[in-house]
Design a protein around this motif. Structure first.
Motif, PDB file in Angstrom:
ATOM      1  N   ARG A 118       0.824  -1.209   0.000  1.00 52.91           N
ATOM      2  CA  ARG A 118       0.000   0.000   0.000  1.00 52.91           C
ATOM      3  C   ARG A 118       0.862   1.265   0.000  1.00 52.91           C
ATOM      4  N   HIS A 119       1.998   1.226   0.683  1.00 56.12           N
ATOM      5  CA  HIS A 119       2.825   2.425   0.851  1.00 56.12           C
ATOM      6  C   HIS A 119       4.187   2.321   0.154  1.00 56.12           C
ATOM      7  N   ARG A 120       4.379   1.262  -0.609  1.00 57.69           N
ATOM      8  CA  ARG A 120       5.675   0.994  -1.225  1.00 57.69           C
ATOM      9  C   ARG A 120       6.161   2.137  -2.114  1.00 57.69           C
ATOM     10  N   ASP A 121       5.291   2.661  -2.971  1.00 52.27           N
ATOM     11  CA  ASP A 121       5.713   3.697  -3.912  1.00 52.27           C
ATOM     12  C   ASP A 121       6.238   4.936  -3.195  1.00 52.27           C
ATOM     13  N   ARG A 122       5.507   5.383  -2.193  1.00 52.25           N
ATOM     14  CA  ARG A 122       5.922   6.608  -1.513  1.00 52.25           C
ATOM     15  C   ARG A 122       7.174   6.380  -0.667  1.00 52.25           C
ATOM     16  N   LEU A 123       7.279   5.230  -0.024  1.00 54.33           N
ATOM     17  CA  LEU A 123       8.480   4.927   0.745  1.00 54.33           C
ATOM     18  C   LEU A 123       9.706   4.881  -0.171  1.00 54.33           C
ATOM     19  N   TRP A 124       9.520   4.278  -1.356  1.00 57.29           N
ATOM     20  CA  TRP A 124      10.626   4.223  -2.316  1.00 57.29           C
ATOM     21  C   TRP A 124      11.016   5.615  -2.791  1.00 57.29           C
ATOM     22  N   ALA A 125      10.015   6.452  -3.083  1.00 52.73           N
ATOM     23  CA  ALA A 125      10.305   7.808  -3.544  1.00 52.73           C
ATOM     24  C   ALA A 125      11.080   8.594  -2.492  1.00 52.73           C
ATOM     25  N   VAL A 126      10.681   8.466  -1.228  1.00 55.05           N
ATOM     26  CA  VAL A 126      11.386   9.164  -0.150  1.00 55.05           C
ATOM     27  C   VAL A 126      12.811   8.634  -0.008  1.00 55.05           C
ATOM     28  N   ALA A 127      12.978   7.320  -0.067  1.00 54.21           N
ATOM     29  CA  ALA A 127      14.321   6.738   0.050  1.00 54.21           C
ATOM     30  C   ALA A 127      15.214   7.196  -1.093  1.00 54.21           C
ATOM     31  N   LEU A 128      14.662   7.200  -2.310  1.00 52.36           N
ATOM     32  CA  LEU A 128      15.446   7.568  -3.487  1.00 52.36           C
ATOM     33  C   LEU A 128      15.861   9.028  -3.434  1.00 52.36           C
ATOM     34  N   ARG A 129      14.932   9.899  -3.061  1.00 54.41           N
ATOM     35  CA  ARG A 129      15.251  11.324  -3.013  1.00 54.41           C
ATOM     36  C   ARG A 129      16.183  11.646  -1.852  1.00 54.41           C
ATOM     37  N   THR A 130      16.082  10.900  -0.770  1.00 51.09           N
ATOM     38  CA  THR A 130      16.963  11.134   0.370  1.00 51.09           C
ATOM     39  C   THR A 130      18.385  10.691   0.065  1.00 51.09           C
ATOM     40  N   CYS A 131      18.521   9.545  -0.605  1.00 48.45           N
ATOM     41  CA  CYS A 131      19.851   8.973  -0.859  1.00 48.45           C
ATOM     42  C   CYS A 131      20.473   9.452  -2.169  1.00 48.45           C
ATOM     43  N   SER A 132      19.654   9.855  -3.140  1.00 44.83           N
ATOM     44  CA  SER A 132      20.098  10.249  -4.487  1.00 44.83           C
ATOM     45  C   SER A 132      20.606   9.060  -5.304  1.00 44.83           C
ATOM     46  N   ASP A 133      21.345   8.177  -4.699  1.00 47.44           N
ATOM     47  CA  ASP A 133      21.872   6.997  -5.391  1.00 47.44           C
ATOM     48  C   ASP A 133      20.872   5.851  -5.290  1.00 47.44           C
ATOM     49  N   PRO A 134      20.431   5.277  -6.405  1.00 48.61           N
ATOM     50  CA  PRO A 134      19.400   4.229  -6.368  1.00 48.61           C
ATOM     51  C   PRO A 134      19.799   2.986  -5.576  1.00 48.61           C
ATOM     52  N   GLU A 135      21.061   2.563  -5.670  1.00 47.91           N
ATOM     53  CA  GLU A 135      21.473   1.363  -4.946  1.00 47.91           C
ATOM     54  C   GLU A 135      21.425   1.591  -3.440  1.00 47.91           C
ATOM     55  N   THR A 136      21.916   2.752  -2.994  1.00 45.62           N
ATOM     56  CA  THR A 136      21.870   3.074  -1.569  1.00 45.62           C
ATOM     57  C   THR A 136      20.424   3.186  -1.106  1.00 45.62           C
ATOM     58  N   ALA A 137      19.569   3.791  -1.924  1.00 40.21           N
ATOM     59  CA  ALA A 137      18.157   3.930  -1.573  1.00 40.21           C
ATOM     60  C   ALA A 137      17.477   2.574  -1.440  1.00 40.21           C
ATOM     61  N   ALA A 138      17.759   1.681  -2.376  1.00 35.49           N
ATOM     62  CA  ALA A 138      17.144   0.347  -2.333  1.00 35.49           C
ATOM     63  C   ALA A 138      17.590  -0.417  -1.093  1.00 35.49           C
ATOM     64  N   ASP A 139      18.880  -0.310  -0.768  1.00 34.84           N
ATOM     65  CA  ASP A 139      19.384  -0.985   0.432  1.00 34.84           C
ATOM     66  C   ASP A 139      18.766  -0.385   1.691  1.00 34.84           C
ATOM     67  N   GLY A 140      18.688   0.958   1.730  1.00 32.96           N
ATOM     68  CA  GLY A 140      18.106   1.604   2.894  1.00 32.96           C
ATOM     69  C   GLY A 140      16.641   1.265   3.061  1.00 32.96           C
TER      70      GLY A 140
END
Length: 239
Positions: free
Chosen positions: A31-53
């Motif tokens: 239900r919340h996956r998209d928004r959590l991913w968007a926040v992680a990606l924008r916070t980390c800038s790097d997609p791999e770091t965001a995915a791990d986080g």
């Protein structure tokens, strides 16, 4: 008549997960996956770091669900865990890269402003892409605490009070971080802003979502060979 699991509110799904329902957390995460991913990606800038986080945060939420006390919305609790996981990664690895995102993450962004009839205006499309890259690169230069505040308040549109709960700090601290972050972005993007926009325009939820696209349309697996997207709904049950 008993409600279908997918129709249950977040708090009931979390309670069901704590009680042993094997599917409840997966439904909550989806239900919340998209928004959590968007926040992680924008916070980390790097997609791999965001995915791990994101994966670390979701696994932590899955395992520590019983720690939820109901003093905030479930979404606030989830964001707090995910953002903290991302910030911990950034601090420990001292990640400051402004690496461009893969092209497939940009393709789903709205192109309404760059279309003529049914075709895309190449010149305007190029300008829009350059602008997105510039905003992403500028955002990545902010200190991680400022970046998290700007992402949550200006890009995701969360109220300051809720961001204060997510980041576990005072509301005044959130406002101060946003103010300093916006000032820095305004300086770095002065040549973009001269066209009549100001820093509020650059970091508004609409402009920001266009500048730093969120969740890709695909559903990539986050594993040792593919770490450029959010984990699938079943990921929290694995190490």
């Amino acid at each position: 008549m008993e409600s279908e699991p997918r129709e249950l509110p977040d708090s009931d799904l979390l309670a069901a997960h704590i009680a042993g329902d094997p599917d409840a957390f997966g439904i909550l995460f989806a239900r919340h996956r998209d928004r959590l991913w968007a926040v992680a990606l924008r916070t980390c800038s790097d997609p791999e770091t965001a995915a791990d986080g994101l994966q670390e945060g979701v696994i932590a939420a899955f395992r520590r669900a019983s720690s939820y006390r109901g003093d905030a919305q479930v979404t606030t609790w989830l964001h707090r865990i995910v953002v903290n996981a991302c910030l911990d990664r950034l601090r420990s690895a001292k990640v400051r890269r402004a690496e461009p995102l893969p092209e497939d993450l940009d393709e789903h962004a709205s192109s309404a402003r760059t279309t003529v009839g049914d075709s895309i205006d190449p010149a305007e499309s190029s300008v829009a892409r350059e602008r997105r890259d510039r905003v992403r690169a500028a955002l990545a230069t902010l200190p991680v605490e400022q970046r998290a505040a700007v992402v949550l308040v200006d890009m995701e549109g969360y109220p300051v009070a809720e961001v204060a709960r997510i980041l576990d700090c005072a509301e005044g601290t959130v406002k101060s971080r946003c103010s300093r972050g916006r000032a820095r972005l305004a300086g770095l993007l002065a040549d973009v802003l001269h066209d009549g926009e100001d820093e509020a325009d650059i970091t508004s939820p609409t402009a920001a979502r266009d500048a730093v696209p969120g969740n890709p349309a695909a559903d990539p697996h986050v594993g040792p060979l593919a770490t450029r997207g959010p984990p699938p709904a079943g990921a929290p049950t694995t190490d």
